[in-house]
Design a protein around this motif. Sequence first.
Motif, PDB file in Angstrom:
ATOM      1  N   TYR A 183       0.778  -1.229   0.000  1.00 43.42           N
ATOM      2  CA  TYR A 183       0.000   0.000   0.000  1.00 43.42           C
ATOM      3  C   TYR A 183       0.817   1.291   0.000  1.00 43.42           C
ATOM      4  O   TYR A 183       0.340   2.325  -0.460  1.00 43.42           O
ATOM      5  CB  TYR A 183      -0.965   0.030   1.188  1.00 43.42           C
ATOM      6  CG  TYR A 183      -1.907  -1.134   1.192  1.00 43.42           C
ATOM      7  CD1 TYR A 183      -2.863  -1.278   0.182  1.00 43.42           C
ATOM      8  CD2 TYR A 183      -1.841  -2.117   2.164  1.00 43.42           C
ATOM      9  CE1 TYR A 183      -3.732  -2.361   0.164  1.00 43.42           C
ATOM     10  CE2 TYR A 183      -2.712  -3.202   2.153  1.00 43.42           C
ATOM     11  CZ  TYR A 183      -3.648  -3.319   1.157  1.00 43.42           C
ATOM     12  OH  TYR A 183      -4.494  -4.391   1.132  1.00 43.42           O
ATOM     13  N   ASP A 184       2.026   1.252   0.538  1.00 43.71           N
ATOM     14  CA  ASP A 184       2.782   2.493   0.696  1.00 43.71           C
ATOM     15  C   ASP A 184       3.909   2.658  -0.318  1.00 43.71           C
ATOM     16  O   ASP A 184       4.151   3.760  -0.793  1.00 43.71           O
ATOM     17  CB  ASP A 184       3.381   2.579   2.103  1.00 43.71           C
ATOM     18  CG  ASP A 184       2.323   2.648   3.185  1.00 43.71           C
ATOM     19  OD1 ASP A 184       1.139   2.824   2.852  1.00 43.71           O
ATOM     20  OD2 ASP A 184       2.681   2.524   4.368  1.00 43.71           O
ATOM     21  N   LEU A 185       4.620   1.592  -0.620  1.00 47.76           N
ATOM     22  CA  LEU A 185       5.813   1.693  -1.450  1.00 47.76           C
ATOM     23  C   LEU A 185       5.664   0.908  -2.745  1.00 47.76           C
ATOM     24  O   LEU A 185       4.902  -0.050  -2.806  1.00 47.76           O
ATOM     25  CB  LEU A 185       7.032   1.165  -0.671  1.00 47.76           C
ATOM     26  CG  LEU A 185       7.321   1.864   0.660  1.00 47.76           C
ATOM     27  CD1 LEU A 185       8.462   1.178   1.371  1.00 47.76           C
ATOM     28  CD2 LEU A 185       7.635   3.331   0.437  1.00 47.76           C
ATOM     29  N   ASP A 186       6.405   1.304  -3.738  1.00 44.88           N
ATOM     30  CA  ASP A 186       6.424   0.605  -5.018  1.00 44.88           C
ATOM     31  C   ASP A 186       7.549  -0.427  -4.965  1.00 44.88           C
ATOM     32  O   ASP A 186       8.614  -0.237  -5.550  1.00 44.88           O
ATOM     33  CB  ASP A 186       6.643   1.597  -6.158  1.00 44.88           C
ATOM     34  CG  ASP A 186       6.559   0.929  -7.512  1.00 44.88           C
ATOM     35  OD1 ASP A 186       6.027  -0.187  -7.597  1.00 44.88           O
ATOM     36  OD2 ASP A 186       7.037   1.530  -8.493  1.00 44.88           O
ATOM     37  N   ALA A 187       7.316  -1.492  -4.214  1.00 41.56           N
ATOM     38  CA  ALA A 187       8.333  -2.528  -4.026  1.00 41.56           C
ATOM     39  C   ALA A 187       7.647  -3.852  -3.718  1.00 41.56           C
ATOM     40  O   ALA A 187       6.577  -3.873  -3.111  1.00 41.56           O
ATOM     41  CB  ALA A 187       9.256  -2.149  -2.870  1.00 41.56           C
ATOM     42  N   SER A 188       8.297  -4.922  -4.114  1.00 41.75           N
ATOM     43  CA  SER A 188       7.786  -6.242  -3.740  1.00 41.75           C
ATOM     44  C   SER A 188       8.201  -6.521  -2.297  1.00 41.75           C
ATOM     45  O   SER A 188       9.065  -5.837  -1.732  1.00 41.75           O
ATOM     46  CB  SER A 188       8.353  -7.318  -4.664  1.00 41.75           C
ATOM     47  OG  SER A 188       9.734  -7.506  -4.404  1.00 41.75           O
ATOM     48  N   LEU A 189       7.599  -7.532  -1.718  1.00 42.30           N
ATOM     49  CA  LEU A 189       7.950  -7.922  -0.352  1.00 42.30           C
ATOM     50  C   LEU A 189       9.434  -8.279  -0.277  1.00 42.30           C
ATOM     51  O   LEU A 189      10.146  -7.838   0.626  1.00 42.30           O
ATOM     52  CB  LEU A 189       7.078  -9.097   0.107  1.00 42.30           C
ATOM     53  CG  LEU A 189       7.366  -9.618   1.501  1.00 42.30           C
ATOM     54  CD1 LEU A 189       7.018  -8.583   2.547  1.00 42.30           C
ATOM     55  CD2 LEU A 189       6.602 -10.891   1.762  1.00 42.30           C
ATOM     56  N   SER A 190       9.922  -9.048  -1.241  1.00 38.23           N
ATOM     57  CA  SER A 190      11.333  -9.441  -1.248  1.00 38.23           C
ATOM     58  C   SER A 190      12.245  -8.232  -1.387  1.00 38.23           C
ATOM     59  O   SER A 190      13.288  -8.158  -0.726  1.00 38.23           O
ATOM     60  CB  SER A 190      11.599 -10.440  -2.372  1.00 38.23           C
ATOM     61  OG  SER A 190      10.979 -11.672  -2.095  1.00 38.23           O
ATOM     62  N   ASP A 191      11.878  -7.273  -2.248  1.00 40.23           N
ATOM     63  CA  ASP A 191      12.682  -6.052  -2.392  1.00 40.23           C
ATOM     64  C   ASP A 191      12.784  -5.320  -1.060  1.00 40.23           C
ATOM     65  O   ASP A 191      13.859  -4.870  -0.665  1.00 40.23           O
ATOM     66  CB  ASP A 191      12.058  -5.105  -3.420  1.00 40.23           C
ATOM     67  CG  ASP A 191      12.138  -5.611  -4.840  1.00 40.23           C
ATOM     68  OD1 ASP A 191      12.999  -6.474  -5.125  1.00 40.23           O
ATOM     69  OD2 ASP A 191      11.327  -5.153  -5.677  1.00 40.23           O
TER      70      ASP A 191
END
Length: 126
Positions: free
Chosen positions: A35-43
């Motif tokens: 919801y907050d960042l443009d990143a995957s969980l792994s990233d």
Amino acid sequence: MLEQYRLYLKANYTMQKSVNLDDRLYTRIKEIADYDLDASLSDLVNVCIEEMLLKGRVFYYPKPYGEIALYRSLMLRKDNLRRLEEIKNIRGFSITRMINLAIKEFITRYDNENKQNIQSKNIKNL
């Protein structure tokens, strides 16, 4: 800092690693990633590990009493895994506990910074 240093070299590829993540930490870091960042969980977990390693604040983080652990598969950077393995061999901490510590430290900082940003916005709106 030069922009290219924010990127990864091809030699620092990702590797699959399965770990037990504390449910509370997993739920919160997943919310941040979704919801907050443009990143995957792994990233995001890789960023957490890198921050912990940069600060050198690696200590034993015990599993909280009554916490449920979820077995999750992550794509972790080769260099991050190598450095965690080195610490494991020297200090005897499990990689799982160090990853949970890194996530916990990141969430604490992230939530504190966001709380301060919200408070300062509210003061400006008065």
